[in-house]
Motif scaffolding. Structure first.
Motif, PDB file in Angstrom:
ATOM      1  N   SER A  47       6.468   2.148   2.896  1.00 42.87           N
ATOM      2  CA  SER A  47       6.725   2.334   1.473  1.00 42.87           C
ATOM      3  C   SER A  47       5.607   1.678   0.655  1.00 42.87           C
ATOM      4  O   SER A  47       4.870   0.828   1.162  1.00 42.87           O
ATOM      5  CB  SER A  47       8.081   1.744   1.085  1.00 42.87           C
ATOM      6  N   ARG A  48       5.488   2.080  -0.588  1.00 40.57           N
ATOM      7  CA  ARG A  48       4.419   1.558  -1.442  1.00 40.57           C
ATOM      8  C   ARG A  48       4.636   0.063  -1.696  1.00 40.57           C
ATOM      9  O   ARG A  48       5.676  -0.341  -2.206  1.00 40.57           O
ATOM     10  CB  ARG A  48       4.386   2.311  -2.773  1.00 40.57           C
ATOM     11  N   ASN A  51       2.598  -5.189  -6.104  1.00 39.32           N
ATOM     12  CA  ASN A  51       1.356  -5.903  -6.382  1.00 39.32           C
ATOM     13  C   ASN A  51       1.592  -6.908  -7.503  1.00 39.32           C
ATOM     14  O   ASN A  51       1.737  -6.534  -8.658  1.00 39.32           O
ATOM     15  CB  ASN A  51       0.257  -4.910  -6.781  1.00 39.32           C
ATOM     16  N   ASN A  59      -2.843  -2.913  -3.585  1.00 41.29           N
ATOM     17  CA  ASN A  59      -1.711  -2.582  -2.733  1.00 41.29           C
ATOM     18  C   ASN A  59      -1.876  -1.205  -2.097  1.00 41.29           C
ATOM     19  O   ASN A  59      -1.592  -1.008  -0.910  1.00 41.29           O
ATOM     20  CB  ASN A  59      -0.405  -2.648  -3.528  1.00 41.29           C
ATOM     21  N   ASP A  60      -2.351  -0.231  -2.880  1.00 40.04           N
ATOM     22  CA  ASP A  60      -2.572   1.111  -2.336  1.00 40.04           C
ATOM     23  C   ASP A  60      -3.733   1.115  -1.338  1.00 40.04           C
ATOM     24  O   ASP A  60      -3.694   1.821  -0.329  1.00 40.04           O
ATOM     25  CB  ASP A  60      -2.860   2.098  -3.472  1.00 40.04           C
ATOM     26  N   MET A  63      -2.502  -0.307   1.957  1.00 40.91           N
ATOM     27  CA  MET A  63      -1.601   0.614   2.659  1.00 40.91           C
ATOM     28  C   MET A  63      -2.361   1.603   3.530  1.00 40.91           C
ATOM     29  O   MET A  63      -1.897   1.962   4.618  1.00 40.91           O
ATOM     30  CB  MET A  63      -0.725   1.363   1.657  1.00 40.91           C
ATOM     31  N   ARG A  64      -3.518   2.049   3.081  1.00 38.17           N
ATOM     32  CA  ARG A  64      -4.309   2.987   3.882  1.00 38.17           C
ATOM     33  C   ARG A  64      -4.747   2.346   5.196  1.00 38.17           C
ATOM     34  O   ARG A  64      -4.709   2.985   6.256  1.00 38.17           O
ATOM     35  CB  ARG A  64      -5.529   3.467   3.090  1.00 38.17           C
ATOM     36  N   SER A  80       5.974  10.608   6.325  1.00 39.51           N
ATOM     37  CA  SER A  80       5.793  10.600   4.877  1.00 39.51           C
ATOM     38  C   SER A  80       7.086  10.440   4.093  1.00 39.51           C
ATOM     39  O   SER A  80       7.062  10.354   2.868  1.00 39.51           O
ATOM     40  CB  SER A  80       5.102  11.901   4.440  1.00 39.51           C
ATOM     41  N   SER A  90       7.871  -2.486   4.249  1.00 32.19           N
ATOM     42  CA  SER A  90       7.649  -2.683   2.821  1.00 32.19           C
ATOM     43  C   SER A  90       7.028  -4.060   2.612  1.00 32.19           C
ATOM     44  O   SER A  90       7.000  -4.889   3.524  1.00 32.19           O
ATOM     45  CB  SER A  90       8.959  -2.572   2.040  1.00 32.19           C
TER      46      SER A  90
END
Length: 203
Positions: A47-48, A51, A59-60, A63-64, A80, A90
């Protein structure tokens, strides 16, 4: 640290223990086997992350790297949708900073340190329970920002497409940008490895 005489066995033992602690603290782990993960779990939803820092988008970006690290181990498939997942990861980026640590005679920064700290939680969606949690997954890196402080044999530099003699042809701004980006990439990779290792082994 090196002396002209041979150290006593007790000194060698102390050195070995200290070295082991230093290596583990710097983010080097053996490949995680995933023994702490639920045996039947095959899929994971990331999950996202939140931040709470002033660094927009970190934060994004993290995640990658996390998703790539999970996929690389092939123990879990990243999906997804939460509805498709056995597990959910998370978290929140709690700390992210870049600070100057070395200066020239004119008090201009010649080197920066980058650091990130994240809290994370892993939930078993089938059993509806939290199976792992941490408040302190961290990683750091160092970036020279002027040509005279670039060392062409460091892991950060060797991962780039540059060679040692290329630095002399770059402007100060180009040197700072390339070296900061390289250090950031290595820091993100180290962070993702640390997170997966701790999550998969239940540290």
């Amino acid at each position: 640290m090196r002396k002209s005489h041979y150290p006593r066995p007790s000194s060698l033992l102390g050195f070995a223990i200290a070295a082991g602690l230093l290596i583990s603290g710097c983010g080097y782990h053996f490949a995680a086997s995933g023994d702490a993960l639920p045996q039947g779990a095959q899929t994971i939803y990331v999950s996202r992350f939140g931040n709470s820092t002033r660094v927009t988008g970190i934060n994004d970006e993290l995640m990658r790297y996390i998703k790539d690290e999970i996929a690389m181990h092939r123990r879990l498939k990243v999906v997804s949708s939460r509805d498709m997942a056995d597990l959910e990861l998370s978290g929140e980026v709690r700390f992210a900073v870049q600070t100057p640590v070395n200066f020239n005679s004119a008090l201009e920064p010649t080197q920066y340190n980058q650091n990130v700290i994240v809290s994370a939680t892993l939930k078993d969606l089938r059993a509806k329970k939290t199976i792992w949690r941490t408040n302190n997954v961290a990683a750091g890196g160092s970036a020279p920002v002027v040509a005279t402080t670039v060392v062409a044999t460091t892991p950060t530099f060797l991962q780039q497409n540059l060679r040692g003699n290329d630095i002399a042809n770059l402007t100060d701004i180009q040197t700072a940008q390339t070296q900061t980006a390289g250090a950031r990439d290595l820091m993100m990779q180290t962070f993702a490895k640390n997170l997966y290792s701790e999550m998969a082994e239940g540290f």
